[in-house]
Design a protein around this motif. Structure first.
Motif, PDB file in Angstrom:
ATOM      1  N   TYR A   1     -11.994  54.742  19.209  1.00 53.94           N
ATOM      2  CA  TYR A   1     -11.085  53.759  19.791  1.00 53.94           C
ATOM      3  C   TYR A   1     -11.889  52.709  20.570  1.00 53.94           C
ATOM      4  CZ  TYR A   1      -7.309  52.042  22.824  1.00 53.94           C
ATOM      5  OH  TYR A   1      -6.414  51.265  23.515  1.00 53.94           O
TER       6      TYR A   1
ATOM      7  N   ARG B   1     -17.927  62.024  27.742  1.00 56.99           N
ATOM      8  CA  ARG B   1     -18.150  62.624  26.422  1.00 56.99           C
ATOM      9  C   ARG B   1     -19.317  63.602  26.432  1.00 56.99           C
ATOM     10  NH1 ARG B   1     -16.354  58.552  22.088  1.00 56.99           N
ATOM     11  NH2 ARG B   1     -14.759  57.477  23.267  1.00 56.99           N
TER      12      ARG B   1
ATOM     13  N   TRP C   1     -19.680  52.752  35.471  1.00 57.16           N
ATOM     14  CA  TRP C   1     -20.069  53.587  34.332  1.00 57.16           C
ATOM     15  C   TRP C   1     -20.319  52.808  33.059  1.00 57.16           C
ATOM     16  CZ3 TRP C   1     -17.332  53.650  29.770  1.00 57.16           C
ATOM     17  CH2 TRP C   1     -16.064  53.080  29.802  1.00 57.16           C
TER      18      TRP C   1
ATOM     19  N   TYR D   1     -16.291  70.365  23.134  1.00 57.98           N
ATOM     20  CA  TYR D   1     -15.558  69.936  21.943  1.00 57.98           C
ATOM     21  C   TYR D   1     -15.158  71.149  21.117  1.00 57.98           C
ATOM     22  CZ  TYR D   1     -17.534  65.288  22.853  1.00 57.98           C
ATOM     23  OH  TYR D   1     -17.866  64.095  23.434  1.00 57.98           O
TER      24      TYR D   1
ATOM     25  N   GLU E   1      -7.253  65.797  16.125  1.00 55.13           N
ATOM     26  CA  GLU E   1      -8.422  65.289  16.803  1.00 55.13           C
ATOM     27  C   GLU E   1      -7.923  64.707  18.123  1.00 55.13           C
ATOM     28  OE1 GLU E   1     -11.780  62.284  15.101  1.00 55.13           O
ATOM     29  OE2 GLU E   1     -10.212  62.855  13.703  1.00 55.13           O
ATOM     30  N   TYR E   2      -8.516  65.040  19.236  1.00 51.76           N
ATOM     31  CA  TYR E   2      -8.146  64.328  20.467  1.00 51.76           C
ATOM     32  C   TYR E   2      -9.307  64.153  21.424  1.00 51.76           C
ATOM     33  CZ  TYR E   2      -6.914  69.164  21.936  1.00 51.76           C
ATOM     34  OH  TYR E   2      -6.903  70.511  22.182  1.00 51.76           O
ATOM     35  N   PHE E   3      -9.241  63.020  22.131  1.00 49.18           N
ATOM     36  CA  PHE E   3     -10.193  62.688  23.168  1.00 49.18           C
ATOM     37  C   PHE E   3      -9.562  63.191  24.469  1.00 49.18           C
ATOM     38  CE2 PHE E   3     -11.819  59.552  26.305  1.00 49.18           C
ATOM     39  CZ  PHE E   3     -13.161  59.876  26.192  1.00 49.18           C
TER      40      PHE E   3
ATOM     41  N   HIS F   1     -12.377  68.037  24.594  1.00 47.87           N
ATOM     42  CA  HIS F   1     -12.066  67.269  23.392  1.00 47.87           C
ATOM     43  C   HIS F   1     -11.880  68.177  22.180  1.00 47.87           C
ATOM     44  CE1 HIS F   1     -13.580  64.052  25.902  1.00 47.87           C
ATOM     45  NE2 HIS F   1     -14.739  64.680  26.006  1.00 47.87           N
ATOM     46  N   ALA F   2     -11.284  67.623  21.124  1.00 47.95           N
ATOM     47  CA  ALA F   2     -11.153  68.399  19.893  1.00 47.95           C
ATOM     48  C   ALA F   2     -11.379  67.538  18.660  1.00 47.95           C
ATOM     49  CB  ALA F   2      -9.776  69.042  19.819  1.00 47.95           C
ATOM     50  N   TYR F   3     -12.152  68.073  17.739  1.00 44.25           N
ATOM     51  CA  TYR F   3     -12.286  67.470  16.409  1.00 44.25           C
ATOM     52  C   TYR F   3     -11.465  68.275  15.402  1.00 44.25           C
ATOM     53  CZ  TYR F   3     -15.954  64.046  17.367  1.00 44.25           C
ATOM     54  OH  TYR F   3     -16.650  62.952  17.813  1.00 44.25           O
TER      55      TYR F   3
ATOM     56  N   TYR G   1      -6.684  56.559   9.484  1.00 47.04           N
ATOM     57  CA  TYR G   1      -6.326  56.411  10.899  1.00 47.04           C
ATOM     58  C   TYR G   1      -7.619  56.236  11.696  1.00 47.04           C
ATOM     59  CZ  TYR G   1      -8.116  61.110  11.605  1.00 47.04           C
ATOM     60  OH  TYR G   1      -8.952  62.188  11.671  1.00 47.04           O
ATOM     61  N   LEU G   2      -7.503  55.683  12.915  1.00 44.80           N
ATOM     62  CA  LEU G   2      -8.695  55.505  13.743  1.00 44.80           C
ATOM     63  C   LEU G   2      -8.909  56.745  14.606  1.00 44.80           C
ATOM     64  CD1 LEU G   2     -10.961  53.562  14.689  1.00 44.80           C
ATOM     65  CD2 LEU G   2      -9.425  52.808  16.491  1.00 44.80           C
TER      66      LEU G   2
ATOM     67  N   LYS H   1      -4.843  62.080  17.312  1.00 46.49           N
ATOM     68  CA  LYS H   1      -4.506  61.715  15.924  1.00 46.49           C
ATOM     69  C   LYS H   1      -4.479  62.966  15.051  1.00 46.49           C
ATOM     70  CE  LYS H   1      -4.092  57.369  16.691  1.00 46.49           C
ATOM     71  NZ  LYS H   1      -2.732  56.885  16.814  1.00 46.49           N
TER      72      LYS H   1
ATOM     73  N   PRO I   1      -9.791  59.047  17.615  1.00 42.42           N
ATOM     74  CA  PRO I   1      -9.815  58.782  19.060  1.00 42.42           C
ATOM     75  C   PRO I   1     -11.239  58.521  19.577  1.00 42.42           C
ATOM     76  CG  PRO I   1      -8.458  60.711  18.576  1.00 42.42           C
ATOM     77  CD  PRO I   1      -9.094  60.314  17.283  1.00 42.42           C
ATOM     78  N   PHE I   2     -12.218  59.098  18.901  1.00 43.99           N
ATOM     79  CA  PHE I   2     -13.602  58.937  19.367  1.00 43.99           C
ATOM     80  C   PHE I   2     -14.176  57.566  19.012  1.00 43.99           C
ATOM     81  CE2 PHE I   2     -12.687  63.429  19.041  1.00 43.99           C
ATOM     82  CZ  PHE I   2     -13.012  63.833  20.319  1.00 43.99           C
TER      83      PHE I   2
ATOM     84  N   ASP J   1      -5.399  58.376  21.771  1.00 42.46           N
ATOM     85  CA  ASP J   1      -6.326  59.488  22.042  1.00 42.46           C
ATOM     86  C   ASP J   1      -5.951  60.801  21.374  1.00 42.46           C
ATOM     87  OD1 ASP J   1      -4.240  59.556  23.843  1.00 42.46           O
ATOM     88  OD2 ASP J   1      -5.475  59.820  25.635  1.00 42.46           O
TER      89      ASP J   1
ATOM     90  N   TYR K   1     -19.938  58.257  28.448  1.00 43.10           N
ATOM     91  CA  TYR K   1     -19.113  58.486  29.633  1.00 43.10           C
ATOM     92  C   TYR K   1     -17.918  59.354  29.268  1.00 43.10           C
ATOM     93  CZ  TYR K   1     -16.095  57.263  33.588  1.00 43.10           C
ATOM     94  OH  TYR K   1     -15.269  57.288  34.675  1.00 43.10           O
TER      95      TYR K   1
ATOM     96  N   ARG L   1     -14.293  51.102  19.584  1.00 43.34           N
ATOM     97  CA  ARG L   1     -15.706  51.209  19.223  1.00 43.34           C
ATOM     98  C   ARG L   1     -15.967  50.842  17.770  1.00 43.34           C
ATOM     99  NH1 ARG L   1     -18.294  55.641  22.786  1.00 43.34           N
ATOM    100  NH2 ARG L   1     -16.968  55.406  24.590  1.00 43.34           N
TER     101      ARG L   1
END
Lengths: 250, 250
Positions: free
Chosen positions: B125, A127, B85, A238, A8-10, A55-57, B119-120, A88, B122-123, A86, A125, B127
């Motif tokens: 973080y 996203r 923003w 995404y 997963e990455y932002f 992004h990726a889930y 784990y947390l 995981k 990234p989406f 960002d 923002y 939040r």
């Protein structure tokens, strides 16, 4: 055997997936972290070369460890504690050494997110892509349906790629719904995608929806293969899932 | 008449609502931006002094403009184009000059978000608050229900406030649900809240859920007014709505 990671990455702070000198990329950060863990250079292969901001889930990547002393659960823990916020690891499993995350992929599922309001919510923002004029998702979807099927997407991809590669791609389905009141989700399910293909499809469909071009212009571009100049930013895109079995076997 | 704003902000980069010298605060940024628009110093009054890191989907603020040349829709546009923003204006309306966003408030609605996974994402973080051990929301809610009602929350608030202020508060309701698979949302509806009250309630409820303290310890703290040392970070907290009519009139 080797390891298969689901990631997963932002994407906002990455220059995309692919390793590049002096730039922060997902592959780069992953390889660096794995190399620290194993004290040896590790090469990581990704299923999809997501672009800057994307992004990726459910990105998939594989690597061959120098040894198997770290079992998947332990390795996941170690990675998640060392990786930056960002990126995981969702899951790690063992796969045969012959498994190739690119070639064995049967389909990919992406979502493009549009924030449809007069301002972009702080919570979206980087996203989602802000479109201020109201979109009726039923009418919008009708335009997008034109892109479904096995077609030559030369007019709807990166110009460089257009000259080098076969640009015929199979797009199984596109559909539109709302995950929240102001969020329009455009779902893309395809065998594989060309660079910028989804962003150019969305940009072109928006141009058509707001009457800058006609549906006929889109159909014509498929024939002439002449690039249409519309695109939307990577930050709305995404990578949701990479499928390795045929979809009807799922 | 004066203006009433409904505001959305992502709190991670703010030192809370209240203006402070040399620190970035929501009130500070708002007043600065309004002062630019009107070319005159503007004072903004907020309904709730959210703390560092705390987010808002429905903060309320009022201000008296030097003139009414900018109608609400125009002013909203001007503000949203000038504001950074992480803070945006949802709505602007005219209210009588006697309207006081603090004193006229009848209830406040907050959500505290727990990310319940190993784990947390990234989406999430900054939040949500990561809790790795699995929480059963039905059992967790039972503990939280102890805090409902008109009670003296001296043991569950900022220590400084405890010494200065009346610490009796009416908490109408607390309930727990899941907005997504791994997200636990704790909903708080109260007449008004003390500083750190929600964060200390959540921290204490978690300590009880994981058997660090008993339910009896919580009941005792209400009587002795002795501060319990548990709290959770501001980043999981969201001010959702401020009510100005009685809830049953809604």
């Amino acid at each position: 055997m080797k390891y298969k990671l689901i990631l997963e990455y932002f994407g906002a702070n990455f220059h995309g997936w692919q390793k590049q000198k002096n730039l922060r990329t997902v592959q780069g950060v992953l390889e660096e972290t794995l190399s620290k863990i194993y004290n040896k250079n590790i090469f990581v292969q990704g299923a999809s070369r997501t672009d800057s901001g994307v992004h990726a889930y459910g990105q998939v990547a594989t690597f061959l460890p120098p040894n198997f002393s770290l079992k998947p659960e332990k390795l996941k823990k170690a990675l998640n504690s060392l990786l930056p916020w960002d990126i995981k690891v969702k899951k790690i499993e063992m796969v045969p050494i012959s498994f190739n995350p690119v070639k064995d992929s049967k389909a990919k599922y992406y979502i493009y997110k549009i924030y449809n309001m007069d301002y972009l919510s702080p919570f979206y923002y980087k996203r989602a892509y802000l479109v201020k004029r109201t979109i009726n998702i039923f009418h919008f979807e009708k335009i997008l349906k034109v892109f479904i099927g096995k077609k030559d997407f030369a007019a709807f991809c990166d110009k460089e790629i257009k000259e080098k590669k076969d640009t015929v791609r199979m797009l199984f389905d596109i559909f539109v719904d709302k995950s929240e009141e102001n969020i329009i989700d455009i779902h893309f399910l395809g065998e594989s995608f060309l660079r910028y293909q989804i962003r150019r499809i969305v940009g072109t469909a928006l141009a058509c929806y707001f009457n800058k071009i006609s549906l006929n212009d889109i159909l014509k571009a498929f024939q002439t293969k002449e690039t249409l100049p519309y695109s939307v930013p990577g930050e709305g895109l995404y990578l949701m899932k990479v499928f390795y079995k045929d979809l009807d076997q799922k």
